[in-house]
Motif scaffolding. Structure first.
Motif, PDB file in Angstrom:
ATOM      1  N   ALA A  89      93.120   4.123 -16.412  1.00 45.55           N
ATOM      2  CA  ALA A  89      91.590   3.919 -16.628  1.00 45.55           C
ATOM      3  C   ALA A  89      91.130   4.232 -17.767  1.00 45.55           C
ATOM      4  CB  ALA A  89      90.793   4.845 -15.660  1.00 45.55           C
ATOM      5  N   GLN A  90      91.777   5.187 -18.601  1.00 45.75           N
ATOM      6  CA  GLN A  90      91.404   5.415 -20.126  1.00 45.75           C
ATOM      7  C   GLN A  90      91.972   3.959 -20.910  1.00 45.75           C
ATOM      8  OE1 GLN A  90      90.127   7.679 -21.409  1.00 45.75           O
ATOM      9  NE2 GLN A  90      90.177   6.933 -23.733  1.00 45.75           N
ATOM     10  N   ILE A  91      93.063   3.793 -20.529  1.00 44.51           N
ATOM     11  CA  ILE A  91      93.680   2.433 -21.253  1.00 44.51           C
ATOM     12  C   ILE A  91      92.729   1.430 -21.263  1.00 44.51           C
ATOM     13  CG2 ILE A  91      95.620   0.777 -21.276  1.00 44.51           C
ATOM     14  CD1 ILE A  91      97.595   3.168 -20.771  1.00 44.51           C
ATOM     15  N   GLN A  92      92.276   1.039 -19.826  1.00 44.98           N
ATOM     16  CA  GLN A  92      91.339   0.002 -19.693  1.00 44.98           C
ATOM     17  C   GLN A  92      90.181   0.188 -20.415  1.00 44.98           C
ATOM     18  OE1 GLN A  92      92.014  -2.896 -17.704  1.00 44.98           O
ATOM     19  NE2 GLN A  92      90.341  -3.650 -18.833  1.00 44.98           N
ATOM     20  N   PHE A  93      89.663   1.438 -20.684  1.00 52.74           N
ATOM     21  CA  PHE A  93      88.490   1.808 -21.183  1.00 52.74           C
ATOM     22  C   PHE A  93      88.697   1.250 -22.989  1.00 52.74           C
ATOM     23  CE2 PHE A  93      86.055   4.593 -23.873  1.00 52.74           C
ATOM     24  CZ  PHE A  93      84.704   4.240 -23.699  1.00 52.74           C
TER      25      PHE A  93
END
Length: 128
Positions: free
Chosen positions: A94-98
């Motif tokens: 999720a952090q990488i996608q953000f």
């Protein structure tokens, strides 16, 4: 005298013939029984081999079932581990996608700024 002796001999002959016939019949009956016994022994051997073969198959199948059970346990453990890793990786993903979305937005903003600078530069050149 003589006729009594002949009758005794005739009776003895009849007796002997009867006993010989009975003996032949008994021998024949014994042969049949021996043949029957031999067939029964062959059948018994065949059945014994079939039972042994069946038992071997059952043993082999049980061994295979045991291997499958062990494989199933290993696969279940691997699946649990994978699910755990996926749960642990979810926040990172999720952090990488953000960060990816943010970077794309920044690229769009920069591209717009570059386009504006080009337009401004082109306008300046026209004015010269």
């Amino acid at each position: 005298g003589a006729s009594d002796l002949e009758r005794i001999k005739a009776a003895q002959e009849l007796s002997r013939n009867t006993l010989m016939g009975a003996l032949k019949a008994e021998r024949s009956h014994v042969e049949e029984l021996e043949q029957h016994l031999s067939k029964l022994r062959q059948n018994n051997t065949a059945i014994s081999e079939m039972v042994s073969s069946r038992d071997d198959l059952i043993t082999e199948l049980n061994d295979r079932v045991q291997v499958f059970e062990e494989d199933k346990m290993v696969l279940k453990a691997a699946l649990k581990q994978l699910q755990k890793e996926m749960r642990e990786d979810a926040p990172k993903t999720a952090q990488i996608q953000f960060e990816l979305d943010s970077a794309r937005t920044e690229i769009e903003v920069l591209n717009e700024e570059i386009a504006q600078m080009r337009d401004a530069h082109d306008e300046e050149r026209k004015c010269e």
